[in-house]
Scaffold this motif. Structure first.
Motif, PDB file in Angstrom:
ATOM      1  N   PRO A  15       3.069   8.506  10.394  1.00 59.88           N
ATOM      2  CA  PRO A  15       2.670   7.174   9.912  1.00 59.88           C
ATOM      3  C   PRO A  15       1.625   6.491  10.768  1.00 59.88           C
ATOM      4  N   ASP A  16       1.690   6.657  12.106  1.00 58.54           N
ATOM      5  CA  ASP A  16       0.728   5.957  12.955  1.00 58.54           C
ATOM      6  C   ASP A  16      -0.617   6.665  13.032  1.00 58.54           C
ATOM      7  N   ARG A  17      -0.717   7.900  12.570  1.00 58.52           N
ATOM      8  CA  ARG A  17      -1.962   8.647  12.700  1.00 58.52           C
ATOM      9  C   ARG A  17      -2.885   8.501  11.494  1.00 58.52           C
ATOM     10  N   LEU A  18      -2.343   8.020  10.374  1.00 60.97           N
ATOM     11  CA  LEU A  18      -3.193   7.856   9.201  1.00 60.97           C
ATOM     12  C   LEU A  18      -4.361   6.923   9.501  1.00 60.97           C
ATOM     13  N   ARG A  19      -4.128   5.873  10.280  1.00 57.42           N
ATOM     14  CA  ARG A  19      -5.183   4.892  10.563  1.00 57.42           C
ATOM     15  C   ARG A  19      -6.335   5.502  11.349  1.00 57.42           C
ATOM     16  N   PHE A  20      -6.061   6.540  12.161  1.00 60.86           N
ATOM     17  CA  PHE A  20      -7.123   7.193  12.910  1.00 60.86           C
ATOM     18  C   PHE A  20      -7.867   8.222  12.065  1.00 60.86           C
ATOM     19  N   GLU A  21      -7.153   8.881  11.175  1.00 59.14           N
ATOM     20  CA  GLU A  21      -7.737   9.983  10.413  1.00 59.14           C
ATOM     21  C   GLU A  21      -8.454   9.522   9.147  1.00 59.14           C
ATOM     22  N   VAL A  22      -8.079   8.354   8.604  1.00 59.55           N
ATOM     23  CA  VAL A  22      -8.599   7.935   7.296  1.00 59.55           C
ATOM     24  C   VAL A  22      -9.468   6.691   7.374  1.00 59.55           C
ATOM     25  N   TYR A  23      -9.089   5.667   8.156  1.00 53.45           N
ATOM     26  CA  TYR A  23      -9.808   4.401   8.137  1.00 53.45           C
ATOM     27  C   TYR A  23     -11.018   4.482   9.066  1.00 53.45           C
ATOM     28  N   GLU A  24     -12.190   4.664   8.476  1.00 57.29           N
ATOM     29  CA  GLU A  24     -13.412   4.702   9.287  1.00 57.29           C
ATOM     30  C   GLU A  24     -13.904   3.293   9.592  1.00 57.29           C
ATOM     31  N   LYS A  25     -14.007   2.450   8.573  1.00 58.67           N
ATOM     32  CA  LYS A  25     -14.473   1.075   8.779  1.00 58.67           C
ATOM     33  C   LYS A  25     -14.095   0.240   7.570  1.00 58.67           C
ATOM     34  N   ALA A  26     -13.671  -0.989   7.811  1.00 61.38           N
ATOM     35  CA  ALA A  26     -13.318  -1.917   6.738  1.00 61.38           C
ATOM     36  C   ALA A  26     -14.344  -3.043   6.691  1.00 61.38           C
ATOM     37  N   ILE A  27     -14.660  -3.479   5.477  1.00 62.44           N
ATOM     38  CA  ILE A  27     -15.639  -4.553   5.263  1.00 62.44           C
ATOM     39  C   ILE A  27     -15.000  -5.609   4.377  1.00 62.44           C
ATOM     40  N   LEU A  28     -14.995  -6.846   4.837  1.00 61.80           N
ATOM     41  CA  LEU A  28     -14.491  -7.955   4.023  1.00 61.80           C
ATOM     42  C   LEU A  28     -15.654  -8.474   3.185  1.00 61.80           C
ATOM     43  N   THR A  85      -0.291 -18.818  -0.930  1.00 62.45           N
ATOM     44  CA  THR A  85      -0.831 -17.631  -1.572  1.00 62.45           C
ATOM     45  C   THR A  85      -2.326 -17.586  -1.303  1.00 62.45           C
ATOM     46  N   TRP A  86      -2.907 -16.412  -1.503  1.00 65.48           N
ATOM     47  CA  TRP A  86      -4.307 -16.214  -1.178  1.00 65.48           C
ATOM     48  C   TRP A  86      -5.032 -15.662  -2.386  1.00 65.48           C
ATOM     49  N   GLU A  87      -6.263 -16.090  -2.552  1.00 63.72           N
ATOM     50  CA  GLU A  87      -7.044 -15.648  -3.702  1.00 63.72           C
ATOM     51  C   GLU A  87      -8.480 -15.410  -3.288  1.00 63.72           C
ATOM     52  N   GLY A  88      -9.215 -14.724  -4.159  1.00 60.51           N
ATOM     53  CA  GLY A  88     -10.657 -14.608  -3.998  1.00 60.51           C
ATOM     54  C   GLY A  88     -11.158 -13.540  -3.057  1.00 60.51           C
ATOM     55  N   TYR A  89     -10.272 -12.808  -2.378  1.00 61.73           N
ATOM     56  CA  TYR A  89     -10.775 -11.869  -1.381  1.00 61.73           C
ATOM     57  C   TYR A  89     -10.980 -10.476  -1.976  1.00 61.73           C
ATOM     58  N   ALA A  90     -11.838  -9.711  -1.319  1.00 62.77           N
ATOM     59  CA  ALA A  90     -12.079  -8.315  -1.663  1.00 62.77           C
ATOM     60  C   ALA A  90     -12.358  -7.562  -0.371  1.00 62.77           C
ATOM     61  N   VAL A  91     -11.676  -6.444  -0.195  1.00 57.27           N
ATOM     62  CA  VAL A  91     -11.797  -5.638   1.020  1.00 57.27           C
ATOM     63  C   VAL A  91     -12.238  -4.235   0.634  1.00 57.27           C
ATOM     64  N   LEU A  92     -13.251  -3.745   1.333  1.00 61.30           N
ATOM     65  CA  LEU A  92     -13.785  -2.409   1.110  1.00 61.30           C
ATOM     66  C   LEU A  92     -13.511  -1.578   2.354  1.00 61.30           C
ATOM     67  N   ILE A  93     -13.016  -0.352   2.170  1.00 61.40           N
ATOM     68  CA  ILE A  93     -12.763   0.538   3.304  1.00 61.40           C
ATOM     69  C   ILE A  93     -13.535   1.834   3.106  1.00 61.40           C
ATOM     70  N   ILE A  94     -14.268   2.209   4.147  1.00 64.74           N
ATOM     71  CA  ILE A  94     -14.914   3.518   4.178  1.00 64.74           C
ATOM     72  C   ILE A  94     -13.900   4.496   4.754  1.00 64.74           C
ATOM     73  N   CYS A  95     -13.536   5.506   3.971  1.00 63.47           N
ATOM     74  CA  CYS A  95     -12.450   6.402   4.343  1.00 63.47           C
ATOM     75  C   CYS A  95     -12.965   7.804   4.638  1.00 63.47           C
ATOM     76  N   HIS A  96     -12.335   8.434   5.602  1.00 66.76           N
ATOM     77  CA  HIS A  96     -12.527   9.872   5.813  1.00 66.76           C
ATOM     78  C   HIS A  96     -11.661  10.614   4.797  1.00 66.76           C
ATOM     79  N   PRO A  97     -12.023  11.823   4.386  1.00 68.12           N
ATOM     80  CA  PRO A  97     -13.273  12.482   4.734  1.00 68.12           C
ATOM     81  C   PRO A  97     -14.400  12.093   3.777  1.00 68.12           C
TER      82      PRO A  97
END
Length: 463
Positions: free
Chosen positions: A188-201, A222-234
């Motif tokens: 579980p703790d290794r997914l963040r190193f292997e997959v999440y390259e960079k996140a963009i709000l 509650t929260w609204e209006g947001y969008a998060v993009l993640i560049i993932c490996h591979p």
């Protein structure tokens, strides 16, 4: 009336409300936090003043690694160095503990995208403590989870399918020619190193109070209006989650700009409706090569895309050498240091025909010539944060550490758990005019520690 007489007469509390609000809006974030404690009138003025009225570009902070030997609230607090003030602040954070988080993205709106020890993602404002849970990691299109009977994740399975002809610029997505990468099981703790390259709000959250029952409960935020993009490996796949989404989805249609490791730039339309299958992106610019012979190697040449103005793109190549390359065989060499930044090269996209549509090319531009340079006296910030050109005559004030025509960078190379916890980060300030390099003032001692990796933060009270 003199300031001393005003204070003696208790007049600080009698200042006009519009004057208090005007002063408050011009203060840096630390002083805005202190402002309400002066008196009841100042507290009332702070409560009624919109945080968005503050300077649009605050002076950046550097989120520092934690001292593993610290006692007390060290795990629950995060330490930040204010570049303008040259002093550090320790700010309590909501759970999960700050020492368990990996920052995979930072935005100019004051938010961080963090991954905890279970690789679950959150939006976090480290100044206000506001936090938004993002969809579970198990909902990523190429990830599945193995769970215990109580629902806890014990491992993630990573399975990737991609078009064999995909060159990173949207081509080759025929269903008849699909390759499948060998499946991989991750703790579980290794997914963040292997997959999440960079996140963009792409767009920040907006707080909304609700008073209707049954869901959410009365008064619950509650929260609204947001969008998060993640560049993932591979292969730098893009996934997106918007407010209200229960799962991550592959970015489905081509006006967010993204650049792959080869320097190929694509445009994506974040407002497009979700489609059953991802569509081709729109190629904006071809790959760009700098003078480094290792330009195509992500470890030796890191590439960043900066939007100087609407539609005006700047590509930044951060050149690095192995840390021991500068040392003779008789000299002592630093341990656990892999790469050090040696310089940058800047390239601006020039359209061949005004208005676009006629092709174009990347042109190397000058970053050293003061106000006449492409940076125009601004400071450039690179790292896991959004790549930004920050004016130093506005919110940053041009004082303290923040100086124009300088590049401020943090380490953001390929990460692993061992690397993050054992390798000294590559963090510093590069003066383009003089060519000098140094670590940020006030951070040298803290950079002896390694975890969590340092990242730029643009503090905000707007949420």
């Amino acid at each position: 009336m003199s300031m001393s007489k005003l204070a003696a007469s208790g007049g600080w509390a009698d200042l006009p409300r519009d004057l208090l609000e005007s002063v408050l809006a011009s203060l840096p974030v630390p002083d805005r936090l202190r402002f309400p404690a002066v008196c009841t009138a100042w507290h009332s003025a702070a409560a009624s003043t919109s945080p968005a009225a503050a300077a649009a570009t605050p002076s950046p902070w550097l989120m520092l690694p934690s001292n593993p030997t610290a006692r007390g609230r060290g795990a629950a607090a995060a330490k930040f160095l204010s570049l303008a003030e040259g002093r550090a602040y320790s700010i309590p954070q909501p759970p999960p503990a700050a020492s368990d988080r990996l920052v995979v993205g930072s935005s100019p709106d004051g938010w961080l995208v963090t991954a905890d020890a279970h690789s679950e993602l959150h939006l976090l404002n480290p100044v206000t403590g506001a936090q938004v849970a993002l969809p579970p990691a198990a909902t990523l299109p190429f990830v599945s989870a193995a769970r215990l009977p109580d629902g806890r994740v014990v491992s993630y399975d990573l399975r990737c399918r991609f078009a064999a002809g995909d060159d990173g610029c949207g081509g080759g997505d025929d269903e008849e020619d699909v390759l499948v990468l060998p499946p991989e099981t991750l703790a579980p703790d290794r997914l963040r190193f292997e997959v999440y390259e960079k996140a963009i709000l792409v767009s920040p959250p907006r707080r909304q109070k609700t008073t209707t029952l049954p869901s959410p409960a009365a008064g619950e935020t509650t929260w609204e209006g947001y969008a998060v993009l993640i560049i993932c490996h591979p292969l730098s796949r893009l996934v997106v989650a918007r407010a209200g989404d229960a799962a991550w989805a592959l970015l489905d249609a081509p006006v967010v700009y993204a650049m792959d490791a080869a320097g190929c730039v694509e445009a994506w339309d974040m407002g497009a409706a979700t489609a059953p299958a991802p569509a081709r992106s729109r190629k904006v610019a071809p790959p760009c090569r700098c003078s480094s012979r290792a330009c195509a190697m992500s470890a030796a040449c890191r590439k960043y895309l900066v939007e100087l103005a609407r539609g005006r793109l700047l590509q930044v190549h951060r050149l690095r050498e192995t840390a021991h390359a500068r040392y003779g065989f008789w000299e002592p060499r630093p341990e656990r240091v892999e790469y050090t930044t040696t310089g940058v090269e800047l390239f601006e996209w020039r359209e061949a025909v005004a208005g676009g549509g006629g092709g174009g090319r990347w042109v190397e531009v000058d970053g050293k010539g003061g106000a006449s340079s492409v940076l125009g006296g601004r400071a450039l910030f690179l790292g896991k944060s959004a790549s930004l050109c920050v004016p130093v005559d506005g919110g940053c004030g041009g004082v303290g550490e923040v100086r124009g025509n300088c590049v401020y960078f943090t380490d953001d190379g390929p990460w692993s758990d061992e690397r993050c916890r054992e390798v000294v980060p590559d963090v510093g300030v590069l003066d383009l005019a003089g060519g000098s390099y140094r670590p940020p003032r006030g951070a040298v001692r803290d950079l002896l520690w390694k975890w969590p990796p340092p990242v730029w933060v643009f503090p905000s009270l707007a949420c």
